[in-house]
Enzyme design. Sequence first.
Site, PDB file in Angstrom:
ATOM      1  N   CYS A 287      66.382  64.770 -29.663  1.00 32.21           N
ATOM      2  CA  CYS A 287      65.580  65.912 -30.108  1.00 32.21           C
ATOM      3  C   CYS A 287      65.432  66.887 -28.946  1.00 32.21           C
ATOM      4  CB  CYS A 287      64.208  65.455 -30.587  1.00 32.21           C
ATOM      5  SG  CYS A 287      63.156  66.830 -31.126  1.00 32.21           S
TER       6      CYS A 287
ATOM      7  N   CYS B 201      62.652  71.650 -37.494  1.00 30.35           N
ATOM      8  CA  CYS B 201      62.841  73.034 -37.023  1.00 30.35           C
ATOM      9  C   CYS B 201      63.370  73.896 -38.165  1.00 30.35           C
ATOM     10  CB  CYS B 201      63.831  73.086 -35.860  1.00 30.35           C
ATOM     11  SG  CYS B 201      63.232  72.348 -34.323  1.00 30.35           S
TER      12      CYS B 201
ATOM     13  N   CYS C  60      70.511  72.117 -31.844  1.00 30.99           N
ATOM     14  CA  CYS C  60      70.462  70.706 -32.228  1.00 30.99           C
ATOM     15  C   CYS C  60      71.474  70.415 -33.329  1.00 30.99           C
ATOM     16  CB  CYS C  60      69.052  70.362 -32.709  1.00 30.99           C
ATOM     17  SG  CYS C  60      68.844  68.653 -33.249  1.00 30.99           S
TER      18      CYS C  60
ATOM     19  N   TYR D  14      34.429  71.407 -31.314  1.00 29.87           N
ATOM     20  CA  TYR D  14      35.684  70.760 -31.696  1.00 29.87           C
ATOM     21  C   TYR D  14      36.454  70.460 -30.400  1.00 29.87           C
ATOM     22  CZ  TYR D  14      34.518  72.696 -36.300  1.00 29.87           C
ATOM     23  OH  TYR D  14      33.882  73.036 -37.483  1.00 29.87           O
TER      24      TYR D  14
ATOM     25  N   GLN E 218      47.157  68.372 -27.405  1.00 24.47           N
ATOM     26  CA  GLN E 218      48.036  69.525 -27.589  1.00 24.47           C
ATOM     27  C   GLN E 218      49.484  69.072 -27.439  1.00 24.47           C
ATOM     28  OE1 GLN E 218      47.257  72.430 -28.662  1.00 24.47           O
ATOM     29  NE2 GLN E 218      45.045  72.552 -28.328  1.00 24.47           N
TER      30      GLN E 218
ATOM     31  N   CYS F 195      67.402  68.000 -40.668  1.00 21.06           N
ATOM     32  CA  CYS F 195      66.075  67.615 -40.196  1.00 21.06           C
ATOM     33  C   CYS F 195      65.074  68.715 -40.527  1.00 21.06           C
ATOM     34  CB  CYS F 195      66.124  67.368 -38.690  1.00 21.06           C
ATOM     35  SG  CYS F 195      64.504  67.171 -37.920  1.00 21.06           S
TER      36      CYS F 195
ATOM     37  N   CYS G 170      45.113  77.216 -34.636  1.00 25.06           N
ATOM     38  CA  CYS G 170      46.477  76.865 -35.034  1.00 25.06           C
ATOM     39  C   CYS G 170      46.829  77.489 -36.374  1.00 25.06           C
ATOM     40  CB  CYS G 170      46.653  75.350 -35.084  1.00 25.06           C
ATOM     41  SG  CYS G 170      45.522  74.515 -36.224  1.00 25.06           S
TER      42      CYS G 170
ATOM     43  N   ASP H 265      37.640  75.445 -31.011  1.00 22.42           N
ATOM     44  CA  ASP H 265      39.033  75.108 -31.333  1.00 22.42           C
ATOM     45  C   ASP H 265      39.055  74.264 -32.597  1.00 22.42           C
ATOM     46  OD1 ASP H 265      41.710  74.534 -31.347  1.00 22.42           O
ATOM     47  OD2 ASP H 265      41.699  73.306 -29.540  1.00 22.42           O
TER      48      ASP H 265
END
Length: 406
Positions: free
Chosen positions: A138, A64, A55, A270, A243, A61, A364, A338
């Site tokens: 993006c 990432c 990118c 959850y 997700q 930015c 996560c 989750d």
Amino acid sequence: MLIETVGGQGDGIAAGGVFTPFTLPGERILAEVEGERARLLELLAASPDRVAPACPHFGVCGGCALQHWAPAPYLAWKVEQVRLALARVRLETEILPPFTAEPGSRRRLALHARRVDGAVRLGLKERRTWRVAPIVHCPVAEPALSAALAGLAAVAAPFLEHPKSAPTLHVTSTLTGLDIDITGVEAKGGGPSAGARARAAEAARAADFARVTLAGEILYQSRAPMVRMGPAMLAPPPGAFLQAVAAAEEAMVDFALGVTQGSRRIADLYCGLGAFTFPASLSAPVIAADIAAPVIAAVRSAAGTASGSKGVRAEARDLDRRPLSARELAGVDSVIIDPPRAGAASQHREIARSDCRAVVGVSCNPATFARDARLLADAGFRLARVLPVDQFLWSPHIELVSEFRR
């Protein structure tokens, strides 16, 4: 300086614990050092694992952090973060080859809007600043999101009439078009004017967006945004969690169904919009719980139309403060859980006291996952395997789905 390793946030680490972004193990660099942080000035000796970023915005930015790392060592590093988190709580298991999202597959973005030199600037925040880096494309996002950037800027523009407004557009690609929920708009004095709302609605119409909401209040809707969860079609409430990558969700659901196969009753805790609930309900009745009442209302509405479902009982409940008790889990063979990044220690304690035989843990955050996994292990569960899930491509973020057996 010599970079020795990469830390948990994706920065290279030199001897003495100095962190330098955009560097790799084995690289020699010239850097400006201030305390524990450094700014790369010159790359003196590059790693053979260094690649050209995908990118043009990379480095400015803040979306990432790791586009400069070749895929194989990048993925190995992410998997190692999972192994290290488990090792800290004295757990070992089989770690499967990771699922990796493809470029152009992310279906949701949070974009920030500011007025700069009289024009609307829409993009992601620059690294470690409040400034917004303008984005024209993006490579992580679905093409529909990149193609809509001009239309999204037009929708954001009317909400910049107040100097303290800092709109964030939470954009989700759905089966019927883009769904945008806008937050961060100054609410004092009654909020945006009627004219601003009308101009935003007209910009949404011109861009053919499905829905635009302002902190949940509908400003414009041409059609209901729709998502599919197994046999069910749902209209998500504004701002509902989804997700980030559809293929990642599918991989996690397939893993979970393999664990819960043969169960007579399943609990999905959850549950969100029912990504696991509805596919699991094709084989057994499911108890689903989540704190968000509008989300549970959407799940209940969809449950009546899910062809082949064995039944879904959905409850709006704060599982952190009032977890489903071991008694309430009586008769449940398998639990899918989750939780958010903070984990769910209270709920895991109740699962540990229950009679369920299998647990699918989705996370996560490897650190809080490991903490909660230890609770299950101490109660007699074995962590059988873990699938790392890299759906936040080129970020330091890694997710996982796991199988526990008594």
